[in-house]
Scaffold this active site. Structure first.
Site, PDB file in Angstrom:
ATOM      1  N   HIS A 174      -9.780  35.356 -18.692  1.00 15.13           N
ATOM      2  CA  HIS A 174      -8.253  35.362 -18.012  1.00 15.13           C
ATOM      3  C   HIS A 174      -8.015  36.784 -17.725  1.00 15.13           C
ATOM      4  O   HIS A 174      -7.443  37.250 -16.515  1.00 15.13           O
ATOM      5  CB  HIS A 174      -7.693  34.611 -18.832  1.00 15.13           C
ATOM      6  CG  HIS A 174      -7.710  33.177 -19.433  1.00 15.13           C
ATOM      7  ND1 HIS A 174      -7.755  31.991 -18.491  1.00 15.13           N
ATOM      8  CD2 HIS A 174      -8.522  32.408 -20.440  1.00 15.13           C
ATOM      9  CE1 HIS A 174      -8.045  31.078 -18.892  1.00 15.13           C
ATOM     10  NE2 HIS A 174      -8.380  31.401 -20.215  1.00 15.13           N
TER      11      HIS A 174
HETATM   12  C1  BDR Z   1      -3.892  33.159 -21.856  1.00 17.90           C
HETATM   13  O1  BDR Z   1      -3.780  32.484 -23.299  1.00 17.90           O
HETATM   14  C2  BDR Z   1      -4.606  33.418 -24.218  1.00 17.90           C
HETATM   15  O2  BDR Z   1      -4.999  32.602 -25.277  1.00 17.90           O
HETATM   16  C3  BDR Z   1      -5.405  34.541 -23.509  1.00 17.90           C
HETATM   17  O3  BDR Z   1      -5.341  35.593 -24.027  1.00 17.90           O
HETATM   18  C4  BDR Z   1      -4.807  34.365 -22.137  1.00 17.90           C
HETATM   19  O4  BDR Z   1      -3.978  35.561 -22.019  1.00 17.90           O
HETATM   20  C5  BDR Z   1      -4.748  32.131 -20.987  1.00 17.90           C
HETATM   21  O5  BDR Z   1      -4.122  30.975 -20.936  1.00 17.90           O
END
Ligand code: BDR
Ligand code: CA
Length: 313
Positions: A242
């Site tokens: 992500h």
């Molecule tokens: C996001 O949620 C977090 O757990 C990850 O770091 C990322 O920023 C993805 O949905």
């Protein structure tokens, strides 16, 4: 000239990789500071994790601040089930020696924007938007001074990862996300629609491990740990990655495609709270407040990431 950024984050293995990508790219990106926010785990642990990551990168000159310990109105929801009890499970990283800055992270964001030339500082957000919203509420004049907010958050075509309708960063503090989406600053969004395409397959992780440096090994260990939950959930060959897409967008925006449209945050419905409602097809006259990215070039992304990680210790 390199672009000045503040990274607001809840590290998080994928946040850590984003920070490393930025710190490995000083020709294009100048990281002014890192601000921790409550999210994946609690604020204190996220602030420790941020300092571990700057030490891993060898950039102990980067100041780390702590911002808000909880969302604006709601009880904090965390994600140890994905990231482990420390939020950064996987590699063995030493306890950090660099101090946490004394100033509150929200005041650091405000002071930095008020003291810089207008439109010269970009906010890169990798976690819930609490700190940015609180800064906008405390000092509304910053809105016109922000160059751009580039955030990882939300989802539309892929919908939710923490509820059927909501992505984690938006869900944790939807009121904050709502303040940010309406602030008037240019906003670019990296949602799950993109990050689900950026899969850390075994071949891509092996190439990072094969770099042979400590940062490559740590990234391999981090992502191997955090992949576990998502691989089981989605049944894909690689887990989504992500937060590093935010930094990759600054470095090579041509890797991503999307459009300028209206994005609103659901804050009222019990069923769909935290949903990002994207008018991707322009079916309303609502103001176009964000560039919403929808797809990304995974091979191009991992080529960039691997090449940059090779530059670190
Ligand atoms: C996001 O949620 C977090 O757990 C990850 O770091 C990322 O920023 C993805 O949905
Ligand atoms: Ca994050």
């Amino acid at each position: 000239m390199s672009r000045k950024i503040i990274i607001d984050t809840d590290p998080g293995q994928d946040d850590a990789v984003a920070i490393l990508l930025a710190l490995a790219s000083p020709e294009e990106i100048e990281v002014l500071g890192i601000v921790a926010v409550a999210g994946n785990v609690g604020l204190a642990q996220n602030a420790i994790n941020a300092r571990k990551v700057v030490e891993l990168s060898g950039r102990t000159d980067i100041p780390v601040y702590a911002g808000c310990a909880r969302p604006m109105r709601r009880t904090l929801v965390t994600a140890e089930h994905v990231h482990g009890d420390t939020g950064l499970n996987g590699p063995e990283l030493p306890d950090p020696q660099v101090p946490l800055q004394a100033q509150h992270g929200v005041d650091y964001i405000i002071d930095t924007l008020m003291n810089a030339e207008p439109k010269t500082v970009t906010l890169c957000t990798l976690g819930p938007l609490t700190n940015i919203a609180m800064a906008l509420i405390k000092q509304p004049e910053i809105a016109d001074r922000i160059q751009e907010i580039v955030m990882m958050g939300g989802a539309y075509f892929e919908v939710g990862n923490i509820t059927p309708a909501a992505e984690f960063n938006i869900y944790v503090d939807p009121e904050a996300a709502n303040v940010v989406m309406r602030c008037g600053a240019p906003i670019t969004i990296q949602p799950l629609d993109v990050t689900h395409m950026i899969q850390s397959t075994p071949a891509r992780l092996d190439a990072i491990k094969a770099l042979g440096n400590r940062s490559g090994q740590a990234v391999y260990d981090m992502l191997t740990f955090s992949e576990g939950f998502d691989l089981k959930k989605y049944g894909w060959i690689g887990a989504p990655l992500h937060d590093p897409t935010v930094i990759a967008y600054l470095l090579q925006p041509e890797l991503f495609e999307g459009r300028h449209c209206n994005v609103e945050i659901e804050t009222a419905s019990e069923l769909t709270v935290g949903m990002t409602v994207v008018d991707y097809w322009h079916v309303t006259d609502r103001p176009r407040n964000a560039t919403y990215l929808r797809s990304g070039d995974a091979d191009g992304f991992y080529k960039l990431l691997t090449e940059r990680l090779a530059r670190l210790p």
